[in-house]
Motif scaffolding. Sequence first.
Motif, mmCIF file in Angstrom:
data_model
loop_
_atom_site.group_PDB
_atom_site.id
_atom_site.type_symbol
_atom_site.label_atom_id
_atom_site.label_comp_id
_atom_site.label_asym_id
_atom_site.label_seq_id
_atom_site.Cartn_x
_atom_site.Cartn_y
_atom_site.Cartn_z
ATOM 1 N N VAL A 293 0.763 9.420 -10.089
ATOM 2 C CA VAL A 293 0.652 9.757 -8.667
ATOM 3 C C VAL A 293 1.224 11.138 -8.380
ATOM 4 N N ARG A 294 2.416 11.405 -8.857
ATOM 5 C CA ARG A 294 3.123 12.653 -8.550
ATOM 6 C C ARG A 294 2.758 13.824 -9.441
ATOM 7 N N ASP B 242 -3.988 -3.412 -8.868
ATOM 8 C CA ASP B 242 -5.004 -2.489 -9.391
ATOM 9 C C ASP B 242 -4.672 -2.016 -10.806
ATOM 10 N N GLY B 243 -3.635 -2.614 -11.413
ATOM 11 C CA GLY B 243 -3.255 -2.281 -12.779
ATOM 12 C C GLY B 243 -2.171 -1.230 -12.902
ATOM 13 N N HIS B 244 -1.825 -0.571 -11.798
ATOM 14 C CA HIS B 244 -0.781 0.462 -11.848
ATOM 15 C C HIS B 244 0.570 -0.208 -12.082
ATOM 16 N N ASP B 245 1.322 0.310 -13.061
ATOM 17 C CA ASP B 245 2.632 -0.288 -13.347
ATOM 18 C C ASP B 245 3.623 0.702 -13.946
ATOM 19 N N LEU C 185 -4.011 12.313 -5.020
ATOM 20 C CA LEU C 185 -4.137 11.525 -3.804
ATOM 21 C C LEU C 185 -4.690 10.151 -4.153
ATOM 22 N N GLN C 186 -3.986 9.117 -3.752
ATOM 23 C CA GLN C 186 -4.395 7.748 -4.013
ATOM 24 C C GLN C 186 -5.259 7.265 -2.854
ATOM 25 N N THR C 187 -6.449 6.803 -3.161
ATOM 26 C CA THR C 187 -7.384 6.358 -2.132
ATOM 27 C C THR C 187 -7.784 4.908 -2.384
ATOM 28 N N GLU D 73 0.827 -1.206 0.000
ATOM 29 C CA GLU D 73 0.000 0.000 0.000
ATOM 30 C C GLU D 73 0.863 1.258 0.000
ATOM 31 N N LEU D 74 1.869 1.308 0.859
ATOM 32 C CA LEU D 74 2.764 2.468 0.912
ATOM 33 C C LEU D 74 3.450 2.669 -0.438
ATOM 34 N N LEU D 75 3.961 1.591 -1.009
ATOM 35 C CA LEU D 75 4.644 1.689 -2.299
ATOM 36 C C LEU D 75 3.687 2.169 -3.388
ATOM 37 N N ARG D 76 2.442 1.724 -3.335
ATOM 38 C CA ARG D 76 1.464 2.125 -4.357
ATOM 39 C C ARG D 76 1.086 3.601 -4.226
#
Length: 133
Positions: A45-46, A81-84, A55-57, A34-37
């Motif tokens: 994200v940035r 969640d597909g983020h890569d 903000l990632q929720t 979770e922290l890494l995501r």
Amino acid sequence: MSDNVTPVGIELHQKSRELELVYANGERHRLSCELLRVLSPSAEVRGHGAGQETLQTGKINVAITDIVPVGNYAIQLKFSDGHDSGIFSWNYLRDLIDNREQYWEDYLNKLHEAGASRDPDVQVVKFFDASKE
């Protein structure tokens, strides 16, 4: 002199959803998926500059599905969640290790301020208090 930035091993713990970095000097550090995501160094994200962060929720249950080496300086993490799109350099991972408590506290504060949740199944509703105006 040992290198405390470049890990000699990486272990993914599926059950606890943690990535463990192992260093030549014997140090072992775990970072939650979770922290890494939520702190991914990706543009998603940035953003592309200050004030463009998103903000990632709802990422409490996210897991890492794959780890891809990027040269000799980083890894690419693929999330459930597909983020890569984040490339995690050794320096960035070390910064997360060294400052994780502060980064996590900042993240939780931002969630609170936004009226958002770590849990994708929870909707937070903020009520306006007219007596404080």
